[in-house]
Design a protein around this motif. Sequence first.
Motif, PDB file in Angstrom:
ATOM      1  N   PRO A   1       2.347   1.878  -9.088  1.00 39.18           N
ATOM      2  CA  PRO A   1       1.318   2.117  -8.060  1.00 39.18           C
ATOM      3  C   PRO A   1       0.103   1.212  -8.261  1.00 39.18           C
ATOM      4  O   PRO A   1      -0.472   0.719  -7.289  1.00 39.18           O
TER       5      PRO A   1
ATOM      6  N   GLU B   1      -1.199  -1.705  -5.709  1.00 35.52           N
ATOM      7  CA  GLU B   1      -2.575  -1.719  -5.228  1.00 35.52           C
ATOM      8  C   GLU B   1      -3.198  -3.102  -5.452  1.00 35.52           C
ATOM      9  O   GLU B   1      -3.841  -3.671  -4.574  1.00 35.52           O
TER      10      GLU B   1
ATOM     11  N   ARG C   1       1.970   2.446  -3.299  1.00 33.66           N
ATOM     12  CA  ARG C   1       1.035   3.143  -4.179  1.00 33.66           C
ATOM     13  C   ARG C   1       1.320   4.632  -4.144  1.00 33.66           C
ATOM     14  O   ARG C   1       1.074   5.340  -5.091  1.00 33.66           O
ATOM     15  N   ARG C   2       1.809   5.096  -2.999  1.00 36.56           N
ATOM     16  CA  ARG C   2       2.026   6.534  -2.848  1.00 36.56           C
ATOM     17  C   ARG C   2       3.453   6.931  -3.204  1.00 36.56           C
ATOM     18  O   ARG C   2       3.676   7.782  -4.032  1.00 36.56           O
TER      19      ARG C   2
ATOM     20  N   ARG D   1       0.832  -1.204   0.000  1.00 32.56           N
ATOM     21  CA  ARG D   1       0.000   0.000   0.000  1.00 32.56           C
ATOM     22  C   ARG D   1       0.868   1.255   0.000  1.00 32.56           C
ATOM     23  O   ARG D   1       0.562   2.226  -0.667  1.00 32.56           O
TER      24      ARG D   1
END
Lengths: 206, 348
Positions: free
Chosen positions: A140, A144, A114-115, A111
């Motif tokens: 990303p 996810e 993703r950023r 997760r």
Amino acid sequence: MVSAMTAPPAGIPVTGTAAGPVCDADLVERSLEEPEAFAALFDRYSAMLYRYVSRRIGPEPAEDLVGDTFLTAFSKRHRYDLAHRDARPWLFGIATKLIARHHRGEATRYRALRRSPVDGPGEELAERVAEDVTAFAARPLLAEALAGLPRRDRDVLLLIAWGDLSYEEVAQALRIPVGTVRSRLNRARRKVRAVLGDTNPMHEEE
Amino acid sequence: MDDLELLRGLGRELEHEPPGTLARQRRRLLEAPDGRRATPGRSGRLRRPGGPAGWSLIGAVAMVTAALVLIPGVVLRGAGKPVLGGAKHLAFGTGKTLNVLLVGSDSRGGGAARSDTLVLVHLPADRKNVRAVSIPRDTLVRVPSCKADGGRVVPARVAPVNSAFALGVACTHRTVESVAGVEVDTSVVVDFTGFAKIVDVLGGVELTIPRAVSDPPSGLSLRPGRQRLDGRQALAYARVRHGLGDGSDLARIERQQKLMSALLKEAREQRLRDPARYAKFLAMSARSVSTYPRLDVGALEAVARGMEKTGADAVRFSTVPVKPAPQDPNRVALDGAAAERLFAQFRK
């Protein structure tokens, strides 16, 4: 004389991992009598396992996890099926179970991806081949997708994509039928493709 | 692009190299209740004659590659280390035959450095047809008496040739001289752990891969076609045994020689194209190579200039003939007459 120099290097049999003169099963069998023989398996596969595990749970916990994998394998070596010459599926199977304990950590890791990218292509972008650029852009989305997969499906997908195991080897590692490997893989790949935006219904595996 | 390919790309980005501290985990294993008697060195007993020799050959090719690339690299670093003039005057330019012993040391895993690869390289006067003969690392030989650190003299003994390195490169140098009956002009120690890094500093190496490669043991996975390999991939590609060509040693040698040419080309081009990166490459190379006796810059420069004439495919490789040792069938010893014929060509 010259022929001695140019002749192919005779007497140099292939050596090393699974297919060498000493196969993994031989090492496991030998380690029943001489426990130290088991260290040779560590020398063969610890780096490979570390690389795989570091992908899934990150470098720091990977170190202990690889150690635990070999300790677990060592304590269970009496039950190893000596018909399996290659011990990789066995070791990957043990590592997979141990990774499951890090389940939360693993999903969090994906997760986070993703950023923030791990290390962007930056100034070297121009030197990268086109595929790498695509992969970079897709990261990303992939992260996810991975974070959202059920653990069982993710295990199969990553043993194949990152562990380079065959379907049969994954079946052996996870002690599930090959058919189950296929169905889990198909399901996982469908989800990954859906996240990537590919909705082509023809894009089915076998 | 295929979703699996994209995933593999992500995997490569997330991957970390095993740290030296992974050796701690090996110790944990050896100290496990059932394995108390285990000691790392004893796993060596598993070796059979010829077993480790495969690595020796692969190592030989990688070593010569490394040396061809690195020696000019060290030289061009320019001034730095003090000079060894010394009693021995070496004619390193072209015009004289030169014997160089390449010692590949591999300190991976945090253990003591070992000389995993020994290659005797013969540079004829014109430097055009270089010969390289590798000596399997566990070949039993008579190791002459050598001085250990601290001045203690270790008496002559029969031992695996790579054990001499524990007493320093000077001991390896003398051992090979006495075993081969060949005068060795200089020994060059190349640290293997640095090899992949050196390729990386060059920005990788461009190669045409004829067919897709998938080698799970090394984690190597390549698509066919022209592409740039990073250091780890390049090393794995040189080492990989199966799933490529006809799986024979010849196919592997051919592959390694292509890699070697590509690397040489890369290094030479880099010098012109990207001086900043080349400087980094030189610094990295310098850390990975040392010589004995220590050579002065002028001598090295001469070797480097001489090497420019050596085409990468002009190096012929072989392995010294060995047979099971009479003392220990799990070891190999030199095959007397055949080895003698080979070494005779190294005498000037």
